[in-house]
Design a protein around this motif. Structure first.
Motif, PDB file in Angstrom:
ATOM      1  N   ARG A 426       0.832  -1.210   0.000  1.00  0.00           N
ATOM      2  CA  ARG A 426       0.000   0.000   0.000  1.00  0.00           C
ATOM      3  C   ARG A 426       0.861   1.253   0.000  1.00  0.00           C
ATOM      4  O   ARG A 426       0.462   2.301  -0.521  1.00  0.00           O
ATOM      5  N   GLY A 428       3.581   1.462  -1.602  1.00  0.00           N
ATOM      6  CA  GLY A 428       4.295   1.513  -2.859  1.00  0.00           C
ATOM      7  C   GLY A 428       5.512   0.630  -2.958  1.00  0.00           C
ATOM      8  O   GLY A 428       6.276   0.728  -3.926  1.00  0.00           O
ATOM      9  N   ARG A 429       5.718  -0.259  -1.998  1.00  0.00           N
ATOM     10  CA  ARG A 429       6.881  -1.139  -2.014  1.00  0.00           C
ATOM     11  C   ARG A 429       6.584  -2.446  -2.738  1.00  0.00           C
ATOM     12  O   ARG A 429       5.460  -2.943  -2.738  1.00  0.00           O
TER      13      ARG A 429
END
Length: 458
Positions: A426, A428-429
């Motif tokens: 969530r 962005g990883r």
């Protein structure tokens, strides 16, 4: 009629509620929030609930005691020393409460888990039939003593030692012990060593009855780990008194609303299994499956008071999650949706997948980052060389500490890893969730090291 006892298990929180009866009337000790289960038991047995008793103001769940007493007209027994915001029958050490001409309770002050903790000796036809010990004397253990603040932990540990000794001296060896905590609850200092016990067995097996006070206190305090953050709100809620639980369905959300809630940074939680979630899910949602300890880990991780939306395969799955969460004070989700990820998405672009792996897969690859989200005690017992340690409940506040690159996340069995991987995704990883038993790490050839207490637990 012999004495009757019924146990209402809440295995997800590691607690038990007791209904003790003489065939006609009953007393309920330490009821959970969802009292419909207790009323159903009383109905099947054909008994009338005339008394409801609390051993203490609970820290791990919202009590259903006040609501049950009001609904049934029962007397509500709460320690006189507790400061509460509702009418109750104040109970003190030595008080005898007559339930019927055959059934009675005697209150015994057993401070330790809390300062005003009571145990209740159950007598049937004037014979000792059992003792409800709440969070005092457990099976091979005792209740933890740090929930009211670390500054009180040692004092309460000594109280706990004296209280257990008092019960052991007061009661016959054959007396059944009926604790509330100790079946997975974080209120227990250590895991139980049995599923049933007596005073005599505890004299042989329980450290509190085998060690001197100082040695017991040192052992107990040294073994205490972290406990869920939501515990901070339970005692206050129970002192105020909780109303009847509301398990009616919540508002249904469509695809546009779900995407709006996700983009607003709200918690939209997928209740399906982590395997189903990895195969396909709505991007930006979080994986906390109902097939695992949902209330513990979601309740511990979710910011207090934050709006929550639940996604499930069926209305029954959402309803079950509602019940679990209401027990710890998360009363009304903001919204819910049922069906499939395809039905929750506006377009195929809203859908995502996630890789699942084993420790053998991890051993075969050159991972950028390995993140261990287990508890500190688990890390201290052995961890992967070079791993980063951030326990799951701390992850949302410490995302910036996770090094760059694809993150391989593991825990002890896969549940927490799935949740952590979804939190990272969530943000962005890129993630890989290790869905495997910790015992397989060494077998896969991964280097497991022991470097002493973690310094990265927050």
């Amino acid at each position: 009629m012999t004495l009757g006892t019924a146990v209402v298990e809440t295995s997800s929180l590691g607690d038990r509620t007791y209904l003790v009866h003489d065939g006609e009337v009953a007393v309920v000790v330490d009821p959970q929030r969802d009292i419909d289960r207790i009323l159903a038991v009383a109905g099947r047995l054909g008994v009338r609930i005339t008394h409801v008793a609390e051993t203490h103001l609970h820290n791990d769940y919202v009590s259903g005691g006040l609501a049950l007493a009001r609904l049934t007209g029962a007397a509500y027994l709460v320690a006189a020393a507790e400061e509460v915001s509702f009418a109750r029958v104040p109970v003190r050490d030595g008080d005898r409460v007559t339930v019927s001409d055959r059934l009675a309770l005697t209150a015994v002050a057993t401070p330790g888990h809390t300062f005003h903790h009571l145990s209740y000796v159950v007598r049937h036809d004037d014979e000792v039939a059992g003792v409800c010990t709440g969070g005092s004397l457990l099976f091979g253990s005792t209740g933890r003593t740090d929930l009211l603040g670390a500054e009180h932990a040692r004092t309460l540990a000594h109280h706990q030692h004296a209280s257990a000794r008092r019960l052991a001296d007061l009661l016959p060896d054959g007396t059944p012990v009926w604790p509330t905590h100790g079946f997975g609850s974080f209120c227990s200092a250590t895991p139980p060593d049995a599923d049933a016990s007596t005073i005599g067995r505890e004299k042989l097996a329980n450290p509190v009855l085998r060690l001197h006070a100082d040695a017991y206190a040192e052992q107990l305090l040294a073994g205490l780990g972290a406990y869920p953050a939501y515990y901070a709100h339970m005692g206050v809620r129970n002192a105020q008194g909780a109303d009847l639980i509301d398990l009616t369905p919540v508002a249904r959300a469509g695809a546009d609303e779900l995407r709006a809630r996700i983009e607003a940074g709200e918690w939209v939680v997928d209740l399906r299994s982590r395997k189903a979630y990895a195969y396909r899910h709505l991007a930006g949602t979080l994986s906390f499956g109902l097939d695992g300890p949902l209330a513990t880990w979601l309740g511990w991780t979710l910011p207090h008071g934050a709006p929550l939306t639940l996604l499930g395969e069926s209305p029954q799955q959402v309803a079950a999650a509602q019940r679990e969460l209401a027990r710890i004070g998360i009363d009304r989700p903001a919204a819910a949706a049922t069906g499939t990820p395809e039905e929750w998405a506006r377009t195929p672009g809203d859908l995502a997948e996630r890789r699942r792996a084993t420790f053998a897969d991890l051993a075969a690859e050159d991972a950028d980052v390995v993140l261990d989200v287990r508890a500190a005690a688990e890390w201290d017992a052995g961890h992967l060389a070079g791993a980063v340690h951030i326990p799951l409940p701390s992850l949302t506040e410490r995302l910036r500490e996770v090094p760059d690159g694809t993150v391989w996340v593991h825990c002890a069995a896969g549940y927490r890893a799935a949740a952590a991987a979804s939190l990272l995704a969530r943000a962005g990883r890129r993630t890989v969730a290790v869905d495997d038993d910790w015992a397989n790490a060494a077998a896969a050839g991964l280097p497991v090291v022991h470097e002493g207490p973690s310094r990265r637990t927050g």
